[in-house]
Scaffold this active site. Structure first.
Site, short mmCIF file in Angstrom:
data_model
loop_
_atom_site.label_atom_id
_atom_site.label_comp_id
_atom_site.label_asym_id
_atom_site.label_seq_id
_atom_site.Cartn_x
_atom_site.Cartn_y
_atom_site.Cartn_z
NE ARG A 295 0.57 -10.25 17.29
CZ ARG A 295 1.22 -11.36 16.97
NH1 ARG A 295 0.53 -12.41 16.57
NH2 ARG A 295 2.52 -11.43 17.02
CG ASN B 110 -0.79 -2.10 9.00
OD1 ASN B 110 -1.77 -1.37 9.05
ND2 ASN B 110 0.31 -1.84 9.68
CG ASP B 111 2.14 -4.65 5.68
OD1 ASP B 111 2.25 -5.76 6.23
OD2 ASP B 111 2.66 -3.62 6.13
CB SER C 156 9.75 1.94 6.77
OG SER C 156 9.18 2.26 8.01
CG ASP D 249 16.24 -6.45 0.39
OD1 ASP D 249 17.05 -7.09 -0.31
OD2 ASP D 249 16.59 -5.59 1.22
CB THR E 238 0.94 5.47 8.38
OG1 THR E 238 -0.03 4.60 8.98
CG2 THR E 238 0.22 6.61 7.67
CE1 TYR F 174 9.72 -2.80 5.39
CE2 TYR F 174 8.50 -4.86 5.30
CZ TYR F 174 9.67 -4.17 5.13
OH TYR F 174 10.80 -4.82 4.70
CG ASP G 273 -0.33 1.97 15.19
OD1 ASP G 273 -1.34 2.36 15.81
OD2 ASP G 273 0.32 2.71 14.43
N GLY G 274 0.57 -2.27 16.86
CA GLY G 274 0.75 -3.72 16.76
C GLY G 274 -0.36 -4.48 17.46
#
Length: 299
Positions: A68, A155-156, A201, A185, A196, A198, A63-64
């Protein structure tokens, strides 16, 4: 769908040791009478003509790596398929053992394309003191004027604390109207694709990938009542860092998919809306989100 004849193969060299699988993909493509170009290294800038005339992009990684590639494309509307060399792989569609079948189906046009919305963030930096630098040189972002930059995310977009021991205070506006002030935070705004990641999580909801909406999720908020909020694709969310106490270290940073990152001092803000760019994901089967969740993270 379109019969693919020209391919770009992008491999994560950390996971594809010696580019073994990239070479295998290239051999399969050329053996079938099609053309291929390679990009080696997910942290390297692609050649200016890498995507010119390409029918499809094959990404070898996880996914990373897919994230990119979404940043590399920068406006090119080319469908992308991920072949998983990582762990969970929500964005990937196949594994290396299925590579020849993947290529055969792309060549024959036996696939579907799902458009994924992206986010656009306009960063307005308030910089005090000497040593300030032009963030666009590091991020290759679009600079609109002094200390104002535009970046995009699949993603975000995350506005988070910079100090490991201090919360930040964030003032939130929606469509120019005050919405809330949150001490946490950080705060993230995610796409359905990013729900799905961060967002999951941090306790945010999971959203079907091809939906069009934004999810705002506090990260470890200093309140038991803070929850995720879903906004429409037509909305604009602005997040601004405040100084709550005189002795507080209130600096933070804003990141786009964990890639482009900007320092954020008190008064700095990021204005988030739906990006004009989309990310085209190739789908080979009709597995539902719920099947994928069961297979990836279920019991």
């Amino acid at each position: 769908m379109k019969n693919c004849k020209s391919f770009v193969v992008i491999s994560n060299e950390i996971k594809d040791i010696g580019l073994k699988f990239a070479k295998q993909a290239g051999q399969l493509i050329t053996d079938k009478g099609c053309s291929v170009r390679f990009h080696e290294g997910i942290n390297k800038e692609p050649a200016d003509d890498l995507f010119e005339g390409a029918d499809a992009v094959i990404v070898l990684g996880g996914d990373g790596t897919m994230l990119r590639v979404s940043h590399m494309l920068k406006g090119f509307s080319i469908p992308v398929i991920g072949i998983n060399l990582g762990t969970v792989g929500f964005l990937t569609e196949a594994v290396v053992g299925e590579m020849e079948n993947v290529i055969d189906r792309l060549i024959s046009g036996d696939y579907q394309v799902e458009e994924r919305m992206m986010l656009q963030g306009k960063v307005n930096q308030v910089i005090s003191g000497a040593g300030a630098k032009d963030a666009s040189k590091d991020n290759k972002a679009e600079k609109t004027k002094n200390n104002e930059y535009i970046s995009h995310a699949l993603n975000d977009i995350v506005l988070a604390r910079k100090s490991a021991l201090r919360l930040i205070t964030v003032e939130i506006y929606v469509n120019g109207n005050y919405f809330d002030t949150c001490e946490a935070d950080g705060i993230m705004v995610s796409t359905p694709t990013g729900s799905t990641g961060y967002n999951l999580s941090a306790g945010g909801p999971i959203v079907k990938g091809d939906a069009r909406l934004m999810v705002l999720t506090p990260i470890s908020p200093f309140s038991l009542s803070r929850r995720s909020v879903i906004f429409g694709a037509e909305d604009t969310i602005t997040m601004k860092i405040l100084k709550k106490r005189e002795d507080a270290l209130s600096s933070g940073l804003v990141s786009f998919d964990g890639a482009d990152t900007y320092d954020m001092e008190v008064g700095s803000s990021v204005e988030i809306s739906v990006s004009p760019h989309t990310f085209s994901v190739i789908k080979l089967d009709n597995a539902s989100l719920y099947e994928i969740l069961r297979n990836k993270i279920g019991g």
